[in-house]
Enzyme design. Structure first.
Site, PDB file in Angstrom:
ATOM      1  N   SER A 106       0.825  -1.209   0.000  1.00 21.55           N
ATOM      2  CA  SER A 106       0.000   0.000   0.000  1.00 21.55           C
ATOM      3  C   SER A 106       0.855   1.254   0.000  1.00 21.55           C
ATOM      4  O   SER A 106       0.338   2.347  -0.150  1.00 21.55           O
ATOM      5  CB  SER A 106      -0.905   0.001   1.226  1.00 21.55           C
ATOM      6  OG  SER A 106      -0.133  -0.121   2.395  1.00 21.55           O
ATOM      7  N   HIS A 127      -2.217  -2.805  -6.110  1.00 17.10           N
ATOM      8  CA  HIS A 127      -2.718  -2.449  -4.778  1.00 17.10           C
ATOM      9  C   HIS A 127      -4.238  -2.613  -4.739  1.00 17.10           C
ATOM     10  O   HIS A 127      -4.978  -1.800  -5.310  1.00 17.10           O
ATOM     11  CB  HIS A 127      -2.301  -1.006  -4.457  1.00 17.10           C
ATOM     12  CG  HIS A 127      -2.720  -0.541  -3.105  1.00 17.10           C
ATOM     13  ND1 HIS A 127      -2.958   0.776  -2.801  1.00 17.10           N
ATOM     14  CD2 HIS A 127      -2.939  -1.235  -1.954  1.00 17.10           C
ATOM     15  CE1 HIS A 127      -3.311   0.870  -1.537  1.00 17.10           C
ATOM     16  NE2 HIS A 127      -3.312  -0.324  -1.006  1.00 17.10           N
ATOM     17  N   GLU A 139      -5.140  -0.251  -7.801  1.00 19.17           N
ATOM     18  CA  GLU A 139      -4.207   0.817  -8.149  1.00 19.17           C
ATOM     19  C   GLU A 139      -2.974   0.101  -8.711  1.00 19.17           C
ATOM     20  O   GLU A 139      -2.326  -0.664  -7.988  1.00 19.17           O
ATOM     21  CB  GLU A 139      -3.887   1.587  -6.861  1.00 19.17           C
ATOM     22  CG  GLU A 139      -3.248   2.915  -7.043  1.00 19.17           C
ATOM     23  CD  GLU A 139      -3.085   3.647  -5.690  1.00 19.17           C
ATOM     24  OE1 GLU A 139      -2.915   2.983  -4.638  1.00 19.17           O
ATOM     25  OE2 GLU A 139      -3.101   4.878  -5.705  1.00 19.17           O
ATOM     26  N   ASN A 177      -3.464   6.207  -0.849  1.00 22.14           N
ATOM     27  CA  ASN A 177      -3.108   6.527   0.534  1.00 22.14           C
ATOM     28  C   ASN A 177      -2.578   7.947   0.717  1.00 22.14           C
ATOM     29  O   ASN A 177      -2.623   8.481   1.818  1.00 22.14           O
ATOM     30  CB  ASN A 177      -2.116   5.497   1.076  1.00 22.14           C
ATOM     31  CG  ASN A 177      -2.859   4.244   1.495  1.00 22.14           C
ATOM     32  OD1 ASN A 177      -3.945   4.326   2.052  1.00 22.14           O
ATOM     33  ND2 ASN A 177      -2.307   3.082   1.202  1.00 22.14           N
TER      34      ASN A 177
HETATM   35  N1  CAA Z   1     -15.466  -9.680   2.749  1.00 27.15           N
HETATM   36  C1  CAA Z   1     -16.407  -9.981   1.826  1.00 27.15           C
HETATM   37  N2  CAA Z   1     -17.561  -9.288   1.672  1.00 27.15           N
HETATM   38  C2  CAA Z   1     -17.792  -8.281   2.526  1.00 27.15           C
HETATM   39  C3  CAA Z   1     -16.866  -7.897   3.525  1.00 27.15           C
HETATM   40  C4  CAA Z   1     -15.671  -8.652   3.623  1.00 27.15           C
HETATM   41  N3  CAA Z   1     -14.718  -8.377   4.542  1.00 27.15           N
HETATM   42  N4  CAA Z   1     -17.377  -6.839   4.201  1.00 27.15           N
HETATM   43  C5  CAA Z   1     -18.561  -6.566   3.652  1.00 27.15           C
HETATM   44  N5  CAA Z   1     -18.809  -7.419   2.655  1.00 27.15           N
HETATM   45  C6  CAA Z   1     -19.982  -7.469   1.807  1.00 27.15           C
HETATM   46  C7  CAA Z   1     -21.165  -7.876   2.661  1.00 27.15           C
HETATM   47  O1  CAA Z   1     -21.236  -9.286   2.749  1.00 27.15           O
HETATM   48  C8  CAA Z   1     -22.331  -7.272   1.899  1.00 27.15           C
HETATM   49  O2  CAA Z   1     -22.711  -8.112   0.859  1.00 27.15           O
HETATM   50  P1  CAA Z   1     -24.214  -8.575   0.656  1.00 27.15           P
HETATM   51  O3  CAA Z   1     -24.595  -7.954  -0.650  1.00 27.15           O
HETATM   52  O4  CAA Z   1     -24.109 -10.042   0.578  1.00 27.15           O
HETATM   53  O5  CAA Z   1     -25.054  -8.099   1.804  1.00 27.15           O
HETATM   54  C9  CAA Z   1     -21.736  -6.018   1.264  1.00 27.15           C
HETATM   55  O6  CAA Z   1     -20.319  -6.168   1.319  1.00 27.15           O
HETATM   56  C10 CAA Z   1     -22.138  -4.794   1.998  1.00 27.15           C
HETATM   57  O7  CAA Z   1     -21.812  -4.979   3.369  1.00 27.15           O
HETATM   58  P2  CAA Z   1     -22.695  -4.446   4.582  1.00 27.15           P
HETATM   59  O8  CAA Z   1     -24.108  -4.350   4.148  1.00 27.15           O
HETATM   60  O9  CAA Z   1     -22.351  -5.271   5.776  1.00 27.15           O
HETATM   61  O10 CAA Z   1     -22.115  -3.018   4.934  1.00 27.15           O
HETATM   62  P3  CAA Z   1     -21.867  -1.744   4.026  1.00 27.15           P
HETATM   63  O11 CAA Z   1     -22.969  -1.514   3.057  1.00 27.15           O
HETATM   64  O12 CAA Z   1     -21.485  -0.665   4.970  1.00 27.15           O
HETATM   65  O13 CAA Z   1     -20.582  -2.107   3.158  1.00 27.15           O
HETATM   66  C11 CAA Z   1     -18.244  -1.857   2.991  1.00 27.15           C
HETATM   67  C12 CAA Z   1     -19.400  -2.512   3.745  1.00 27.15           C
HETATM   68  C13 CAA Z   1     -18.236  -2.321   1.551  1.00 27.15           C
HETATM   69  C14 CAA Z   1     -16.987  -2.300   3.698  1.00 27.15           C
HETATM   70  C15 CAA Z   1     -18.457  -0.288   3.048  1.00 27.15           C
HETATM   71  O14 CAA Z   1     -18.644   0.122   4.370  1.00 27.15           O
HETATM   72  C16 CAA Z   1     -17.303   0.465   2.444  1.00 27.15           C
HETATM   73  O15 CAA Z   1     -17.208   0.633   1.251  1.00 27.15           O
HETATM   74  N6  CAA Z   1     -16.415   0.994   3.325  1.00 27.15           N
HETATM   75  C17 CAA Z   1     -15.243   1.711   2.896  1.00 27.15           C
HETATM   76  C18 CAA Z   1     -14.200   0.730   2.439  1.00 27.15           C
HETATM   77  C19 CAA Z   1     -12.936   1.410   2.036  1.00 27.15           C
HETATM   78  O16 CAA Z   1     -12.795   2.616   2.027  1.00 27.15           O
HETATM   79  N7  CAA Z   1     -11.971   0.585   1.688  1.00 27.15           N
HETATM   80  C20 CAA Z   1     -10.649   1.061   1.338  1.00 27.15           C
HETATM   81  C21 CAA Z   1      -9.800   0.973   2.551  1.00 27.15           C
HETATM   82  S1  CAA Z   1      -8.196   1.570   2.214  1.00 27.15           S
HETATM   83  C22 CAA Z   1      -7.402   0.244   1.608  1.00 27.15           C
HETATM   84  O17 CAA Z   1      -7.842  -0.857   1.554  1.00 27.15           O
HETATM   85  C23 CAA Z   1      -6.053   0.514   1.107  1.00 27.15           C
HETATM   86  C24 CAA Z   1      -4.944   0.712   2.031  1.00 27.15           C
HETATM   87  O18 CAA Z   1      -3.838   0.644   1.560  1.00 27.15           O
HETATM   88  C25 CAA Z   1      -5.072   1.010   3.473  1.00 27.15           C
END
Ligand code: CAA
Length: 270
Positions: A106, A127, A139, A177
């Protein structure tokens, strides 16, 4: 993230070797894949046969020598340059000469990883975002020596995995990031300086900016140690005080409050 990446590759019909250092780690990843696919079946998004076909594409491994006949590697180990360099050096010896070596880092420099191998033109960053099965972005980071032909293969592979590749160059924090972490860090400063509670900061960003998660919930989800590490990479690599990590972030990490994975961060998890 490795299991999510393996799941996406197997779902594209590719043969995958899921490797980790211990059998219990590989098994944990494999069970996560099973659980995600079972949910897809339950929700009618996949048939039982499709689930079985995806699972049958994955072989479990704890021996890096199993990469001896692969075409493509995606490394997703701990964010530590020494560890990653060691793995890339070994993979360079083990993998066939045509194999591409990609890193899910990342924030670490792809150019530096490429330099420890004898195939810098075939080293690239891929990424993925968390949670991998849900998030569409990859990415794709070009190191200084990454060949156009390597980029083209990665672009094609990303699309096959149902993701959208976006090309960026190799600079600290890349784009994701460099933009995300200062926002999270600033949210932590809001708590540190008493501007608002974590709940209030998150509510403002969720309702006001339509973010699916507030920045502090997201920080707990990513891991506060990872957030601190990335801020340090930005601070050191870009040399600008605007990237200084918030003292409260440092304090939480020192306390072992690492977010969701340790049971406590800005919030408490049962
Ligand atoms: N694995 C698989 N599927 C998952 C999951 C996981 N860990 N977490 C959630 N899901 C799925 C759920 O099963 C659900 O699917 P269904 O259609 O079967 O219901 C779907 O995603 C939506 O989940 P929820 O209804 O529980 O919750 P939500 O609508 O809030 O979505 C989320 C969850 C997709 C995580 C959403 O909150 C989101 O987009 N959050 C932001 C995520 C983000 O910003 N990610 C980037 C992080 S930075 C990074 O990764 C890079 C780095 O270098 C640090």
């Amino acid at each position: 993230m490795g299991s999510g990446i393996a799941q996406a590759a197997a779902a594209a019909g590719l043969q995958v070797v899921l490797n980790d250092t211990k059998p219990e780690f590989v098994e944990k990843g494999f069970q996560t894949i099973r659980k995600n696919l079972a949910r897809d079946v339950e929700k009618g998004r996949k048939s039982r046969e499709e689930m079985d076909a995806i699972i049958s594409c994955i072989t479990q491994s704890t021996d890096l020598a199993d990469a001896g006949d692969v075409d493509f590697v995606i490394e997703a180990i701990t964010e530590n340059m020494q560890l990653k360099s060691g793995v890339f050096r070994k993979l360079d010896e083990i993998c066939p000469p045509h194999a591409i070596l990609a890193s899910n880092t990342s924030s670490l420099p792809i150019t530096e990883l490429a330099a420890v191998t004898n195939r810098p033109a075939k080293v690239i960053g891929m990424h993925f975002m968390n949670p991998v099965p849900v998030m569409k972005l990859i990415e794709v980071i070009r190191g200084l020596a990454t060949a156009d032909s390597t980029y083209a293969i990665v672009d094609d592979l990303s699309r096959k995995m149902g993701k959208t590749p976006v090309e960026v160059n190799d600079f600290p924090g890349f784009v994701s990031n460099r933009v995300l972490m200062p926002m999270i860090n600033e949210a932590i400063y809001c708590v540190f300086e008493g501007v608002a509670t974590p709940e209030a900061v998150d509510e403002v960003m969720k309702l006001g900016m339509n973010h699916p998660m507030g920045p502090l919930t997201l920080a707990d989800f990513i891991g506060l140690d990872t957030c601190l590490y990335i801020m340090q990479v930005l601070h050191e690599g870009l040399g600008d005080s605007k990237y200084r990590p918030c003292p409260l972030l440092r304090k939480y990490v020192k306390a072992g409050w690492l977010g969701r994975k340790s049971g406590r961060g800005f919030y408490i998890y049962e």
